[in-house]
Write a protein that holds these residues in place. Sequence first.
Motif, PDB file in Angstrom:
ATOM      1  N   TRP A 210       2.098  -5.161   3.278  1.00 49.28           N
ATOM      2  CA  TRP A 210       2.171  -4.129   4.042  1.00 49.28           C
ATOM      3  C   TRP A 210       1.342  -4.590   5.413  1.00 49.28           C
ATOM      4  O   TRP A 210       1.845  -5.611   5.997  1.00 49.28           O
TER       5      TRP A 210
ATOM      6  N   HIS B 166       5.324   1.840  -8.384  1.00 52.14           N
ATOM      7  CA  HIS B 166       6.639   2.107  -7.551  1.00 52.14           C
ATOM      8  C   HIS B 166       7.769   1.380  -8.210  1.00 52.14           C
ATOM      9  O   HIS B 166       8.818   1.413  -7.383  1.00 52.14           O
TER      10      HIS B 166
ATOM     11  N   ASP C  93       6.951  -8.362   1.359  1.00 44.16           N
ATOM     12  CA  ASP C  93       7.188  -6.834   1.276  1.00 44.16           C
ATOM     13  C   ASP C  93       8.281  -6.649   1.371  1.00 44.16           C
ATOM     14  O   ASP C  93       9.129  -7.555   1.948  1.00 44.16           O
TER      15      ASP C  93
ATOM     16  N   CYS D 254       8.133  -1.280   3.038  1.00 43.99           N
ATOM     17  CA  CYS D 254       7.087  -0.696   4.333  1.00 43.99           C
ATOM     18  C   CYS D 254       7.356  -1.659   5.558  1.00 43.99           C
ATOM     19  O   CYS D 254       7.021  -1.157   6.748  1.00 43.99           O
TER      20      CYS D 254
ATOM     21  N   ILE E 268       1.277  -1.733  -6.516  1.00 43.82           N
ATOM     22  CA  ILE E 268       2.698  -1.783  -6.767  1.00 43.82           C
ATOM     23  C   ILE E 268       3.477  -1.415  -7.871  1.00 43.82           C
ATOM     24  O   ILE E 268       4.533  -0.713  -7.941  1.00 43.82           O
TER      25      ILE E 268
ATOM     26  N   TRP F   9      12.564   4.136  -2.393  1.00 42.87           N
ATOM     27  CA  TRP F   9      12.753   2.546  -1.948  1.00 42.87           C
ATOM     28  C   TRP F   9      13.857   2.065  -1.653  1.00 42.87           C
ATOM     29  O   TRP F   9      15.027   2.654  -2.380  1.00 42.87           O
TER      30      TRP F   9
ATOM     31  N   GLY G 271       3.747  -7.175  -1.957  1.00 44.77           N
ATOM     32  CA  GLY G 271       3.497  -5.885  -1.042  1.00 44.77           C
ATOM     33  C   GLY G 271       2.520  -5.937  -0.285  1.00 44.77           C
ATOM     34  O   GLY G 271       1.538  -4.930  -0.240  1.00 44.77           O
TER      35      GLY G 271
ATOM     36  N   VAL H  59      10.460  -7.256  -4.732  1.00 49.30           N
ATOM     37  CA  VAL H  59       9.589  -7.638  -6.039  1.00 49.30           C
ATOM     38  C   VAL H  59      10.369  -8.520  -7.207  1.00 49.30           C
ATOM     39  O   VAL H  59      10.048  -9.551  -7.550  1.00 49.30           O
TER      40      VAL H  59
END
Length: 252
Positions: A77, A152, A97, A100, A149, A3, A75, A130
Amino acid sequence: MFWTRKKNKKVTEDHGAATPNDPQLLRAEVDQIKWWHPIDLGGGIVTPGIDVTPARLAEIRMPDDLSGLTVLDIGAWDGFFSFEAERRGARRVLAVDSFCWDGGGWGTKKGFELARRTLGSRVEDKWIEVLDLSPDTVGVFDVVLFLGILYHMKHPLLTLERVASVTKRQLIMQTQVDMLAVDRPAIAFYPGSELGGDPTNWCAPNPPALRAMLETVGFRKIEILSKSFPDHVPMETLNTIRPNHVTLHAWK
Ligand SMILES: C[S@@+](CC[C@H](N)C(=O)[O-])C[C@H]1O[C@@H](n2cnc3c(N)ncnc32)[C@H](O)[C@@H]1O
């Protein structure tokens, strides 16, 4: 894959390029994108996403009627769940997001942008980490989607604190769980690629820990909808996720 952490990155609004009216042109554009979500764009074209998103939609029990409500999709995407919330009447949907949408990892933002144009959607977008979510950065939302999420994130409790801070009413969450044989709250930590061979996965709580963390950050009612979701991701297509998932609703 790791990330990235980029702050204050500007995302250009993408309302410019025309969506091809010709299905063949649209198909050609769709085929150039690496999709996560299968999204029905109409005219018989469904994006070739590798996730089993329609099955997950049933699993998360998104309210049928979101009329008048605001929704934040963390998140997002390709935006399947954002567009679905809009379709169910949400008055405002914000898709956010980071990783990605940067194009350096699993995907890009092109799928989200093409789907938004093709669907004539008014879903808004914002590039944000986030951990930077707060009432000041994005506002507060009636319904918050937090799907796929938490595992991650390196800092699960801090993450949930941020998520709670932007949730006015209801959180809809789906995440990886581990330590299932332990009765007390426990969190598995993956310093390497222990979870699914993916170094972007950091931790997974057991259900008691998930419940306790959500209560700690201010959710008063937590309903666990399902404790296992074995077919979440077909392992032959994406070797990153193990089949232990919890889906839950939490209310402020
Ligand atoms: C497994 S995908 C889930 C996508 C979608 N929510 C779903 O359930 O189908 C994880 C998503 O979270 C995003 N993400 C992961 N870590 C993030 C972070 N720290 N800040 C913002 N987005 C993040 C990724 O870019 C990716 O789009």
